[in-house]
Scaffold this motif. Structure first.
Motif, PDB file in Angstrom:
ATOM      1  N   TYR A 176       0.723  -1.213   0.461  1.00 45.19           N
ATOM      2  CA  TYR A 176       0.033   0.020  -0.200  1.00 45.19           C
ATOM      3  C   TYR A 176       1.263   1.228   0.038  1.00 45.19           C
ATOM      4  O   TYR A 176       1.476   1.786   0.971  1.00 45.19           O
ATOM      5  CB  TYR A 176      -0.641   0.297   1.325  1.00 45.19           C
ATOM      6  CG  TYR A 176      -1.899  -1.048   1.332  1.00 45.19           C
ATOM      7  CD1 TYR A 176      -3.469  -1.560   0.664  1.00 45.19           C
ATOM      8  CD2 TYR A 176      -1.831  -2.190   2.488  1.00 45.19           C
ATOM      9  CE1 TYR A 176      -3.485  -2.668   0.578  1.00 45.19           C
ATOM     10  CE2 TYR A 176      -2.834  -3.328   1.815  1.00 45.19           C
ATOM     11  CZ  TYR A 176      -3.474  -3.609   1.754  1.00 45.19           C
ATOM     12  OH  TYR A 176      -4.635  -4.329   1.179  1.00 45.19           O
TER      13      TYR A 176
ATOM     14  N   HIS B 160       4.342   0.680   1.865  1.00 47.90           N
ATOM     15  CA  HIS B 160       4.520  -0.150   3.149  1.00 47.90           C
ATOM     16  C   HIS B 160       4.520  -0.894   2.272  1.00 47.90           C
ATOM     17  O   HIS B 160       2.923  -1.366   1.311  1.00 47.90           O
ATOM     18  CB  HIS B 160       3.615   0.610   3.733  1.00 47.90           C
ATOM     19  CG  HIS B 160       3.432  -0.304   4.547  1.00 47.90           C
ATOM     20  ND1 HIS B 160       4.442  -0.835   6.089  1.00 47.90           N
ATOM     21  CD2 HIS B 160       1.784  -1.305   4.857  1.00 47.90           C
ATOM     22  CE1 HIS B 160       3.897  -1.728   6.924  1.00 47.90           C
ATOM     23  NE2 HIS B 160       2.130  -1.842   6.264  1.00 47.90           N
TER      24      HIS B 160
ATOM     25  N   ALA C 282       2.946  -5.028   2.502  1.00 45.82           N
ATOM     26  CA  ALA C 282       1.810  -5.626   3.836  1.00 45.82           C
ATOM     27  C   ALA C 282       2.361  -6.956   3.730  1.00 45.82           C
ATOM     28  O   ALA C 282       2.118  -7.364   4.749  1.00 45.82           O
ATOM     29  CB  ALA C 282       0.463  -5.174   3.191  1.00 45.82           C
TER      30      ALA C 282
ATOM     31  N   PRO D 299      -0.089 -11.338  14.755  1.00 44.58           N
ATOM     32  CA  PRO D 299      -0.282  -9.866  15.574  1.00 44.58           C
ATOM     33  C   PRO D 299      -0.674  -8.970  14.828  1.00 44.58           C
ATOM     34  O   PRO D 299      -1.099  -9.120  13.595  1.00 44.58           O
ATOM     35  CB  PRO D 299       1.335  -9.649  15.732  1.00 44.58           C
ATOM     36  CG  PRO D 299       2.347 -11.014  14.924  1.00 44.58           C
ATOM     37  CD  PRO D 299       1.862 -11.544  14.545  1.00 44.58           C
ATOM     38  N   SER D 300      -1.135  -8.154  15.142  1.00 47.93           N
ATOM     39  CA  SER D 300      -2.324  -6.891  14.569  1.00 47.93           C
ATOM     40  C   SER D 300      -1.623  -6.141  13.811  1.00 47.93           C
ATOM     41  O   SER D 300       0.095  -5.623  13.658  1.00 47.93           O
ATOM     42  CB  SER D 300      -2.637  -6.126  15.687  1.00 47.93           C
ATOM     43  OG  SER D 300      -4.022  -6.618  16.036  1.00 47.93           O
ATOM     44  N   GLY D 301      -1.659  -6.368  12.693  1.00 46.22           N
ATOM     45  CA  GLY D 301      -0.353  -5.602  11.026  1.00 46.22           C
ATOM     46  C   GLY D 301       0.264  -6.434  10.874  1.00 46.22           C
ATOM     47  O   GLY D 301       0.748  -5.949   9.749  1.00 46.22           O
ATOM     48  N   GLY D 302       0.410  -7.248  10.787  1.00 47.61           N
ATOM     49  CA  GLY D 302       1.038  -8.439  10.468  1.00 47.61           C
ATOM     50  C   GLY D 302       1.034  -9.035   9.080  1.00 47.61           C
ATOM     51  O   GLY D 302       1.310  -9.374   7.846  1.00 47.61           O
ATOM     52  N   GLY D 303      -0.552  -8.424   8.807  1.00 46.41           N
ATOM     53  CA  GLY D 303      -0.944  -9.688   7.428  1.00 46.41           C
ATOM     54  C   GLY D 303      -1.620  -9.654   7.266  1.00 46.41           C
ATOM     55  O   GLY D 303      -2.542 -10.298   5.934  1.00 46.41           O
ATOM     56  N   LYS D 304      -2.483 -10.809   7.591  1.00 40.13           N
ATOM     57  CA  LYS D 304      -4.016 -11.220   8.174  1.00 40.13           C
ATOM     58  C   LYS D 304      -4.622 -10.854   6.945  1.00 40.13           C
ATOM     59  O   LYS D 304      -5.388 -11.542   6.607  1.00 40.13           O
ATOM     60  CB  LYS D 304      -4.353 -11.922   9.748  1.00 40.13           C
ATOM     61  CG  LYS D 304      -3.218 -12.355   9.873  1.00 40.13           C
ATOM     62  CD  LYS D 304      -3.821 -12.784  11.742  1.00 40.13           C
ATOM     63  CE  LYS D 304      -4.513 -11.607  12.313  1.00 40.13           C
ATOM     64  NZ  LYS D 304      -3.306 -10.342  12.824  1.00 40.13           N
ATOM     65  N   SER D 305      -5.390 -10.720   7.560  1.00 41.64           N
ATOM     66  CA  SER D 305      -7.055  -9.631   6.811  1.00 41.64           C
ATOM     67  C   SER D 305      -6.212  -9.573   5.328  1.00 41.64           C
ATOM     68  O   SER D 305      -6.633  -9.694   4.187  1.00 41.64           O
ATOM     69  CB  SER D 305      -7.463  -7.927   7.484  1.00 41.64           C
ATOM     70  OG  SER D 305      -8.060  -8.273   8.460  1.00 41.64           O
ATOM     71  N   THR D 306      -4.930  -8.744   5.283  1.00 38.77           N
ATOM     72  CA  THR D 306      -4.896  -8.504   3.140  1.00 38.77           C
ATOM     73  C   THR D 306      -4.704  -9.859   2.720  1.00 38.77           C
ATOM     74  O   THR D 306      -4.750 -10.173   1.732  1.00 38.77           O
ATOM     75  CB  THR D 306      -3.288  -8.047   3.069  1.00 38.77           C
ATOM     76  OG1 THR D 306      -3.800  -6.898   4.258  1.00 38.77           O
ATOM     77  CG2 THR D 306      -3.114  -7.327   2.152  1.00 38.77           C
TER      78      THR D 306
ATOM     79  N   ARG E  31      -8.055 -11.042   2.114  1.00 40.69           N
ATOM     80  CA  ARG E  31      -8.449 -10.263   1.004  1.00 40.69           C
ATOM     81  C   ARG E  31      -8.228 -10.571  -0.117  1.00 40.69           C
ATOM     82  O   ARG E  31      -9.051 -10.466  -1.360  1.00 40.69           O
ATOM     83  CB  ARG E  31      -8.321  -8.675   1.238  1.00 40.69           C
ATOM     84  CG  ARG E  31      -9.142  -8.038   2.055  1.00 40.69           C
ATOM     85  CD  ARG E  31      -9.181  -6.515   2.382  1.00 40.69           C
ATOM     86  NE  ARG E  31      -8.783  -5.791   2.706  1.00 40.69           N
ATOM     87  CZ  ARG E  31      -7.950  -5.869   3.262  1.00 40.69           C
ATOM     88  NH1 ARG E  31      -8.084  -5.608   4.595  1.00 40.69           N
ATOM     89  NH2 ARG E  31      -6.484  -4.724   3.282  1.00 40.69           N
TER      90      ARG E  31
ATOM     91  N   GLU F 233     -11.469 -11.811  11.342  1.00 37.30           N
ATOM     92  CA  GLU F 233     -11.858 -11.452  12.398  1.00 37.30           C
ATOM     93  C   GLU F 233     -14.071 -11.257  12.679  1.00 37.30           C
ATOM     94  O   GLU F 233     -14.264 -10.185  12.808  1.00 37.30           O
ATOM     95  CB  GLU F 233     -11.352 -10.024  12.703  1.00 37.30           C
ATOM     96  CG  GLU F 233     -10.261 -10.159  12.144  1.00 37.30           C
ATOM     97  CD  GLU F 233      -9.327  -9.137  13.158  1.00 37.30           C
ATOM     98  OE1 GLU F 233     -10.230  -8.291  14.120  1.00 37.30           O
ATOM     99  OE2 GLU F 233      -7.715  -8.660  12.809  1.00 37.30           O
TER     100      GLU F 233
HETATM  101  P1  ADP Z   1      -3.749  -7.870  10.031  1.00 36.58           P
HETATM  102  O1  ADP Z   1      -5.383  -7.972   9.197  1.00 36.58           O
HETATM  103  O2  ADP Z   1      -2.859  -8.978  11.102  1.00 36.58           O
HETATM  104  O3  ADP Z   1      -4.113  -6.646  11.393  1.00 36.58           O
HETATM  105  P2  ADP Z   1      -3.403  -5.663   7.786  1.00 36.58           P
HETATM  106  O4  ADP Z   1      -3.579  -7.453   6.804  1.00 36.58           O
HETATM  107  O5  ADP Z   1      -5.318  -5.757   7.988  1.00 36.58           O
HETATM  108  O6  ADP Z   1      -3.544  -6.695   8.989  1.00 36.58           O
HETATM  109  O7  ADP Z   1      -2.950  -5.161   7.735  1.00 36.58           O
HETATM  110  C1  ADP Z   1      -1.420  -5.116   7.084  1.00 36.58           C
HETATM  111  C2  ADP Z   1      -0.903  -3.926   7.007  1.00 36.58           C
HETATM  112  O8  ADP Z   1      -0.948  -3.101   5.675  1.00 36.58           O
HETATM  113  C3  ADP Z   1      -0.455  -3.201   8.731  1.00 36.58           C
HETATM  114  O9  ADP Z   1       0.449  -1.724   8.020  1.00 36.58           O
HETATM  115  C4  ADP Z   1      -1.981  -2.422   7.680  1.00 36.58           C
HETATM  116  O10 ADP Z   1      -1.955  -0.708   8.199  1.00 36.58           O
HETATM  117  C5  ADP Z   1      -1.753  -1.929   6.235  1.00 36.58           C
HETATM  118  N1  ADP Z   1      -3.045  -2.235   4.758  1.00 36.58           N
HETATM  119  C6  ADP Z   1      -4.099  -2.829   5.244  1.00 36.58           C
HETATM  120  N2  ADP Z   1      -5.289  -2.298   4.538  1.00 36.58           N
HETATM  121  C7  ADP Z   1      -4.164  -0.730   4.310  1.00 36.58           C
HETATM  122  C8  ADP Z   1      -5.300  -0.259   3.049  1.00 36.58           C
HETATM  123  N3  ADP Z   1      -6.393  -0.580   2.407  1.00 36.58           N
HETATM  124  N4  ADP Z   1      -4.698   0.476   3.124  1.00 36.58           N
HETATM  125  C9  ADP Z   1      -2.984   1.061   2.928  1.00 36.58           C
HETATM  126  N5  ADP Z   1      -2.783  -0.001   4.064  1.00 36.58           N
HETATM  127  C10 ADP Z   1      -3.413  -1.119   4.666  1.00 36.58           C
END
Ligand code: ADP
Length: 243
Positions: A12, A15, A17, A36-43, A46, A163
């Motif tokens: 992104y 950054h 991810a 951990p939060s921010g690790g990349g799970k939701s990404t 998706r 989540e």
């Molecule tokens: P997790 O699910 O493990 O908490 P995420 O996959 O949500 O982690 O996020 C991974 C990293 O990518 C984080 O640093 C988050 O801030 C960044 N990120 C996720 N989605 C976006 C987005 N749409 N725009 C910018 N940064 C993003």
């Protein structure tokens, strides 16, 4: 289900991810993504859902590459269901219509078929008495069960949960996790991003620990929870399972 992630990266802006994640999963019914939060799970979730695309690398689900092209993507999305943390229900529609409308508009079912299917699912999830209520008239746990019913309505091959209990108190979380566990036991393939370690331990066949944009460790559930190899996973589990 079979899921194959091959050197997947996602950035992104500046950054990164996801930084070249790889996973080869054969014959698992449920995969949980922890870390951990921010690790990349939701990404990761998706990208598997085709809601976003990787910058490089490949993702395949049941030996089909997740497509990029819009019409192929529409077909792919018909084979999956997605449940989000915030339910994503239409606020102005009642529970029956929230489930029935996508069946009618996206999956080409007739109106009466769609409504019958919605009522059948509401009954299955013990929501039969709430079919005519809008999301604002339902509890968080009930809304999430409506969202799960909606994700199942077109009988997808795979359901992805991002989540699903993060917005819920412990009692409502339990009612939603019970439903997900039941789906897995009934043979529905699921990928679940969760912070609920008790649930992950109980309900997953396979676990991937995602930290700092990498799959730092993955394996069968028992291996991950009882024989964690990497210090990162050991510390994470120690912290998460402390209370
Ligand atoms: P997790 O699910 O493990 O908490 P995420 O996959 O949500 O982690 O996020 C991974 C990293 O990518 C984080 O640093 C988050 O801030 C960044 N990120 C996720 N989605 C976006 C987005 N749409 N725009 C910018 N940064 C993003």
């Amino acid at each position: 289900m079979k899921i194959h992630l091959d050197q997947v990266t996602k950035s992104y802006g500046e950054h990164r991810a996801l930084d070249g994640i790889c996973l080869e999963l054969e014959d698992a019914r449920s995969l949980t993504l922890i870390g951990p939060s921010g690790g990349g799970k939701s990404t990761t979730l998706r990208l598997i859902a085709g809601l976003e695309h990787p910058n490089s690398g490949y993702i395949s689900v049941n030996e089909q590459l997740v497509p990029r092209e819009e019409s192929a993507l529409r077909n792919y999305r018909k084979s999956i269901g997605v449940v989000f943390q915030s339910y994503n229900l239409f606020p102005h529609l009642d529970a029956v219509t929230n489930i029935a409308l996508p069946l009618e508009k996206v999956h080409d079912c007739s109106k009466s078929e769609s409504i019958d299917r919605a009522n059948e699912l509401l009954k299955r999830f013990k929501l039969a008495a709430h079919g005519n209520k809008r999301p604002s008239e339902l509890s968080g746990g009930q809304n999430q069960r409506v969202a799960i019913a909606r994700s199942l309505a077109h009988d997808p091959d795979l359901i992805l949960f991002d989540e699903p209990t993060s917005a819920l108190d412990p009692e409502m979380s339990a009612e939603v996790l019970d439903v997900i566990e039941e789906l897995i036991q009934q043979g529905k393939d699921c990928v679940i991003v969760t912070h609920q370690m008790g649930f992950a331990k109980r309900a997953s066949d396979f676990v991937a620990f995602i930290s700092k944009g990498k799959i730092a460790e993955s394996g069968r559930c028992q291996e991950i929870f009882e024989q964690a190899k990497t210090p990162g996973l050991q510390q994470f589990l120690e912290r998460e399972l402390k209370y």
